[in-house]
Design an enzyme around this catalytic site. Structure first.
Site, short mmCIF file in Angstrom:
data_model
loop_
_atom_site.label_atom_id
_atom_site.label_comp_id
_atom_site.label_asym_id
_atom_site.label_seq_id
_atom_site.Cartn_x
_atom_site.Cartn_y
_atom_site.Cartn_z
N LYS A 130 0.47 50.12 31.79
CA LYS A 130 -0.27 50.95 30.83
C LYS A 130 0.65 51.22 29.66
O LYS A 130 1.88 51.20 29.82
CB LYS A 130 -0.68 52.26 31.51
CG LYS A 130 -1.78 53.00 30.80
CD LYS A 130 -3.17 52.49 31.15
CE LYS A 130 -4.22 53.11 30.26
NZ LYS A 130 -5.58 52.85 30.74
N ASP A 170 -8.00 51.57 25.40
CA ASP A 170 -8.18 52.83 26.14
C ASP A 170 -8.55 53.84 25.05
O ASP A 170 -9.01 53.44 23.96
CB ASP A 170 -6.89 53.21 26.90
CG ASP A 170 -7.10 54.37 27.88
OD1 ASP A 170 -7.60 54.12 28.99
OD2 ASP A 170 -6.78 55.53 27.55
#
Ligand code: NDP
Length: 449
Positions: A130, A170
Site C-alpha cells: 500500500k 484508493d
C-alpha cells in the site's frame, strides 16, 4: 517446549504494541486479525514454530520519500510519500495509493496489513502493499495534480514493476491520477509496461468494470450473505456513506438489484434522498464536475443536505460504510441498532471501530468485513494484470460476471471458515482465518525469508 497458542499470540501482540505504539490504526488492524487466530494456532503448531505471526507483522520493505512539486503560483511544496511492501508470499505486492492529508506511516501500514488477507481471499495470486502521500488533491488544479503525480512517480518508479509491485487507486487517487502516474512511469522506464499499474483508462490497458468493481463487489458479497440469512436487497433501503468511487458504485448496484440507496456523504455533510439517490446526477456532480454534495442537493428537490452530523443517524435496513476508517463510532452503532439495521457491509477499509463492532456482534447483526466485502476492487485489478499480460481485452459483461463469481467464492470461503471454526455466519472470523491459513502455508513452504 513450544509456546501455547495463547502465550504466543500474547507475546507477538505485545511486541507489535511496543514497537509500533505510535501507529494506532495499524495496531487496531493487527488486533482485529489476532483476535480470530486462536483456533487456527491450536490446529497448526507449525505456525508458532516458524514464527509466522512475528514475520507477518513486519513489512518486507518500507519506503518513505520526499515529494517536491510546484503549485500554479510557482511556489514549492513538499509532501511525504510512502510505499509499504508488506508481503510477497502469494504474488507481487499489490494495493492502492492514497492521497489524503491524514496519510502517515501507521495508516499506510494498516491498509497494507489488511491487504495481505484481502488479496489472499481473492485467490488471484497477489501479494500485498500500500502507498500514498499526505497530499490533498481537493481544490488543486489538474496541472498541480499532474505535477504532484509526476514527482511522486519519479521516486516510486524505482520500486515497482509488473512482477514486483503493482499499485492502483484508493482515496484521492482515481483514473485522472492513475493516468498521470502511468504517463510518468512510461517516460522514466522507456517502455510500455501496462501491468505496472491498475485502474488505467479502458482505452489504454485498463480493465472494464475496474471502476465499478469495489462497490459492485461489496453489493454482490452482501447479496450472498443476506440470502444465506433469508433476506434480499430488493425493496430494502440502504445507507451509503462517502460519495467517491466505492460509494457511487455500491449505490448503483443496490439500485440495480431493486434496493434503494437513500444517502451519500462527504467530509462536510450528507444527503438524504428518500426517493433514492439519482446515480446519474451523483456521477455528474462528483466524477465530471468534481463538485461538493451541496451541488447535488441544489439540483434535486427531493434531497436534503445536512451539514455536519452523521449519516448513521438516518434509518435504513443496511449500512454500507464506503468513506474511510473508523467512521462508525460506538454511538453511531447504537443509533443504527436502535433504528433496526439488519446488516453492515464494509465497502471502506476498517470503517467500524472495535467498540461499534462489539455492539453489532452482540446484537447478531450480519456483518461483512472490508477485507472480504471490498475485495472486488483488487480482484478486478488482478484480472486487469492478466489481460495486460495476455494482451487481451474482455468486454463489460464478461468482466462483471468474473467479478460476480469471485465475490461468490470469497463469500463461500469466508462462510465455510466461520463454520469450520465453530461460529457459522461470523464473517470476521471466517475472513481472518481462511486468508491467514493460505498466507501462513505459503510462508512456511518458502522458508524463513
Ligand atoms: P474516494 O477518494 O473516491 O472517495 C472517498 C470518499 O470518502 C469521499 O466522499 C470523501 O469525502 C470521503 N472521505 C474520505 N476521508 C474522509 C474522512 N476523513 N471523513 C469523512 N469522509 C471522508 O475513495 P474511494 O471511494 O476509492 O475509497 C473509499 C474507501 O474504500 C477507503 O477506505 C478505501 O481504502 C476503500 N477501498 C477502495 C477501493 C477502491 O478500489 N477504490 C478498494 C478497496 C477499498 P471528501 O471528498 O469530503 O474527502
Amino acid at each position: 517446549m513450544l509456546q501455547s497458542p495463547e502465550e504466543h499470540l500474547d507475546e507477538v501482540r505485545t511486541l507489535a504494541h511496543k514497537r509500533d505504539r505510535h501507529q494506532p490504526e495499524y495496531l487496531q488492524a493487527v488486533d482485529e486479525v489476532f483476535d480470530s487466530l486462536l483456533p487456527v494456532l491450536h490446529e497448526h503448531p507449525e505456525y508458532i514454530e516458524n514464527r509466522v505471526l512475528e514475520r507477518l507483522i513486519e513489512p518486507e520493505r518500507q519506503i518513505m520519500f520526499r515529494v517536491p512539486w510546484f503549485d500554479d503560483n510557482n511556489r514549492v511544496h513538499v509532501n511525504r510519500g510512502y510505499r509499504i511492501q508488506f508481503s510477497s508470499s502469494l504474488g507481487p505486492y499489490k494495493g492502492g495509493i492514497r492521497f489524503h492529508p491524514s496519510v502517515n506511516v501507521g495508516i499506510v501500514k494498516f491498509l497494507g496489513f489488511e491487504q495481505i488477507f484481502k488479496n489472499a481471499l481473492t485467490m488471484q495470486g497477489i501479494g500485498a502493499g500500500k502507498g500514498g502521500a499526505d497530499f490533498d488533491p481537493r481544490g488543486r488544479s489538474n496541472a498541480e495534480v499532474m505535477r504532484f503525480c509526476q514527482s511522486f512517480m519519479t521516486e516510486l518508479s524505482r520500486h515497482i514493476g509488473e512482477q514486483t509491485d503493482v499499485p492502483a487507486g484508493d482515496i484521492g487517487v482515481g483514473s485522472r491520477e492513475i493516468g498521470y502516474l502511468f504517463g510518468q512511469y512510461r517516460r522514466l522506464a522507456n517502455r510500455y509496461e501496462s501491468g505496472v499499474l491498475t485502474g488505467k483508462g479502458t482505452g489504454w490497458g485498463g480493465a472494464e468494470v475496474r471502476t465499478q468493481a469495489t462497490g459492485y463487489g461489496a453489493v454482490f458479497f452482501a447479496e450472498e450473505m443476506l440470502a444465506k440469512a433469508g433476506y434480499g436487497i430488493h425493496g430494502r433501503t440502504a445507507l451509503v456513506s462517502g460519495s467517491g468511487n466505492v460509494a457511487i458504485y455500491a449505490a448503483e448496484k443496490i439500485q440495480h438489484l431493486g434496493g434503494k440507496a437513500i444517502t451519500v456523504s462527504d467530509s462536510n455533510g450528507y444527503i438524504v434522498d428518500e426517493s433514492g439517490i439519482d446515480i446519474d446526477l451523483l456521477k455528474q456532480v462528483k466524477e465530471v464536475e468534481r463538485a461538493r454534495l451541496t451541488e447535488y442537493a441544489a439540483r434535486k428537490p427531493s434531497a436534503r443536505y445536512v451539514e455536519g452530523g452523521s449519516v448513521w443517524d438516518v434509518a435504513g435496513d443496511f449500512a454500507f460504510p464506503c468513506a474511510t476508517q473508523n467512521e462508525i463510532s460506538e454511538e453511531n452503532a447504537r443509533t443504527l441498532l436502535k433504528n433496526g439495521v439488519i446488516a453492515v457491509v464494509e465497502g471502506a477499509n476498517m470503517p467500524t471501530t472495535p467498540e461499534a463492532f462489539d455492539l453489532f456482534h452482540e446484537a447478531k447483526v450480519l456483518f461483512a468485513p472490508g477485507k472480504a466485502a471490498n475485495a472486488g476492487g483488487v480482484a478486478t485489478s488482478a484480472l486487469e494484470m492478466s489481460q495486460n499480460a495476455a494482451r487481451s481485452r474482455w468486454d463489460f459483461d464478461k468482466s462483471e460476471s468474473r467479478l460476480h463469481a469471485i465475490m461468490r467464492n470469497v463469500h463461500d470461503k469466508t462462510y465455510e471458515a466461520s463454520e469450520r471454526y465453530g461460529q457459522p455466519g461470523d464473517y470476521v472470523l471466517g475472513a481472518n482465518t481462511a486468508s491467514f491459513v493460505m498466507v501462513a502455508d505459503a510462508m512456511i513452504a518458502q522458508g524463513v525469508c
